[in-house]
Design a protein around this motif. Structure first.
Motif, PDB file in Angstrom:
ATOM      1  N   TYR A   8      76.386  38.566  36.266  1.00  0.00           N
ATOM      2  CA  TYR A   8      77.355  39.405  36.897  1.00  0.00           C
ATOM      3  C   TYR A   8      78.056  38.735  38.318  1.00  0.00           C
ATOM      4  O   TYR A   8      77.416  37.925  38.797  1.00  0.00           O
ATOM      5  CB  TYR A   8      76.607  40.613  37.541  1.00  0.00           C
ATOM      6  N   SER A  12      72.018  36.060  36.443  1.00  0.00           N
ATOM      7  CA  SER A  12      72.183  35.614  37.637  1.00  0.00           C
ATOM      8  C   SER A  12      73.157  36.824  38.318  1.00  0.00           C
ATOM      9  O   SER A  12      74.050  37.202  37.509  1.00  0.00           O
ATOM     10  CB  SER A  12      72.695  34.350  38.114  1.00  0.00           C
ATOM     11  N   ARG A  13      73.288  36.963  39.636  1.00  0.00           N
ATOM     12  CA  ARG A  13      74.255  38.010  40.212  1.00  0.00           C
ATOM     13  C   ARG A  13      74.750  37.232  41.413  1.00  0.00           C
ATOM     14  O   ARG A  13      74.244  36.813  42.142  1.00  0.00           O
ATOM     15  CB  ARG A  13      73.431  39.311  40.868  1.00  0.00           C
ATOM     16  N   TRP A  45      77.234  38.296  44.444  1.00  0.00           N
ATOM     17  CA  TRP A  45      77.872  39.520  45.115  1.00  0.00           C
ATOM     18  C   TRP A  45      79.081  39.248  45.918  1.00  0.00           C
ATOM     19  O   TRP A  45      79.610  38.137  45.908  1.00  0.00           O
ATOM     20  CB  TRP A  45      76.752  39.988  45.993  1.00  0.00           C
ATOM     21  N   ARG A  76      68.713  34.234  36.618  1.00  0.00           N
ATOM     22  CA  ARG A  76      67.970  35.321  37.261  1.00  0.00           C
ATOM     23  C   ARG A  76      68.355  35.001  38.886  1.00  0.00           C
ATOM     24  O   ARG A  76      67.162  35.575  39.539  1.00  0.00           O
ATOM     25  CB  ARG A  76      66.732  35.484  36.727  1.00  0.00           C
ATOM     26  N   CYS A  77      69.274  34.349  39.236  1.00  0.00           N
ATOM     27  CA  CYS A  77      69.286  34.024  40.863  1.00  0.00           C
ATOM     28  C   CYS A  77      70.199  35.270  41.268  1.00  0.00           C
ATOM     29  O   CYS A  77      71.006  35.837  40.845  1.00  0.00           O
ATOM     30  CB  CYS A  77      69.985  32.860  41.000  1.00  0.00           C
ATOM     31  N   SER A  78      69.861  35.623  42.666  1.00  0.00           N
ATOM     32  CA  SER A  78      70.970  36.622  43.260  1.00  0.00           C
ATOM     33  C   SER A  78      71.521  35.792  44.488  1.00  0.00           C
ATOM     34  O   SER A  78      70.855  35.335  45.345  1.00  0.00           O
ATOM     35  CB  SER A  78      69.903  37.706  43.881  1.00  0.00           C
ATOM     36  N   GLY A 111      73.775  36.566  47.384  1.00  0.00           N
ATOM     37  CA  GLY A 111      74.235  37.771  48.393  1.00  0.00           C
ATOM     38  C   GLY A 111      75.604  37.634  49.040  1.00  0.00           C
ATOM     39  O   GLY A 111      76.236  36.702  48.552  1.00  0.00           O
ATOM     40  N   ASP A 169      65.279  32.155  39.383  1.00  0.00           N
ATOM     41  CA  ASP A 169      64.756  33.147  40.061  1.00  0.00           C
ATOM     42  C   ASP A 169      64.888  33.138  41.549  1.00  0.00           C
ATOM     43  O   ASP A 169      63.860  33.286  42.335  1.00  0.00           O
ATOM     44  CB  ASP A 169      63.369  33.212  39.662  1.00  0.00           C
ATOM     45  N   LYS A 192      66.287  33.855  45.281  1.00  0.00           N
ATOM     46  CA  LYS A 192      67.096  34.834  46.083  1.00  0.00           C
ATOM     47  C   LYS A 192      67.539  34.049  47.133  1.00  0.00           C
ATOM     48  O   LYS A 192      67.079  33.771  48.151  1.00  0.00           O
ATOM     49  CB  LYS A 192      66.273  36.040  46.318  1.00  0.00           C
ATOM     50  N   GLN A 217      69.996  35.387  50.460  1.00  0.00           N
ATOM     51  CA  GLN A 217      70.371  36.565  50.927  1.00  0.00           C
ATOM     52  C   GLN A 217      71.647  36.476  51.719  1.00  0.00           C
ATOM     53  O   GLN A 217      72.327  35.207  51.882  1.00  0.00           O
ATOM     54  CB  GLN A 217      69.400  37.069  52.127  1.00  0.00           C
TER      55      GLN A 217
END
Length: 193
Positions: A5, A22-23, A25, A39-41, A43, A57, A59, A61
């Protein structure tokens, strides 16, 4: 690029590798040479440099810049506004891009909000860096670090709970949440199978 995403305001330069699920933002920027796992995020307002490797995996922020020569293994948590550096002694009027130092954050480590990781260090597996701490030397696996400069005040479990162990000597304990057994010996923590 359909396997992850991307918010419409994010910028992903051509050539960047981003894993499935993964996302990325709002207002994030991923440079062309970056390698990001599954599957990372990432921010809001996150920056990822060209020579950065991020395992699956992770994250990251809001308001974190991951600069060149930083490598995050899988499952690393980077708290809001924490800081990486890549030059030890920067000056605005002196070019030091050939002096970047490698920084390695090993599997499962947590880097608390507003902490600073000075370049050239290795942070061990499942270490826990408290909010606002300044890391300027290597950190042992499972170590709980706080302060400026950071000092070890305890040990953390893989689950993220403080373990009832002394800083030195020999001892054993159990994580109350997972019932995993931990052993302290020769200044190192290990899981007992």
């Amino acid at each position: 690029m359909s396997n992850f995403y991307k918010h419409e305001s994010a910028i992903i330069d051509a050539g960047a590798e981003i894993g499935q699920g993964s996302r990325v933002w709002h207002f994030a920027h991923v440079c062309s040479g970056a390698k990001i796992g599954e599957r990372c995020s990432l921010g809001q307002n996150v920056f990822i440099g060209n020579r950065v490797v991020i395992g699956s995996d992770c994250k990251i922020q809001n308001n974190v810049s991951v600069y060149d020569n930083v490598h995050l293994e899988e499952g690393v948590f980077c708290g809001p506004s924490m800081v990486f550096t890549n030059v030890y002694n920067p000056r605005a009027l002196i070019e030091r891009k050939n002096e970047y130092k490698d920084t390695l954050v090993k599997q499962g480590a947590t880097l608390g909000a507003n902490c600073t990781v000075v370049c050239g260090v290795t942070i061990g597996e499942y270490a826990f860096i408290g909010a606002g701490a300044v890391i300027n030397k290597d950190v042992k696996p499972y170590a709980l670090m706080v302060g400026v400069p950071a000092k070890q005040i305890g040990w953390m479990s893989q689950y993220g709970e403080k373990l009832d162990l002394p800083l030195e000597g020999e001892a054993q304990t159990i994580c109350p949440y997972t019932e995993q057994h931990y052993q302290l010996k020769n200044g190192q923590i290990s899981l007992i199978e």
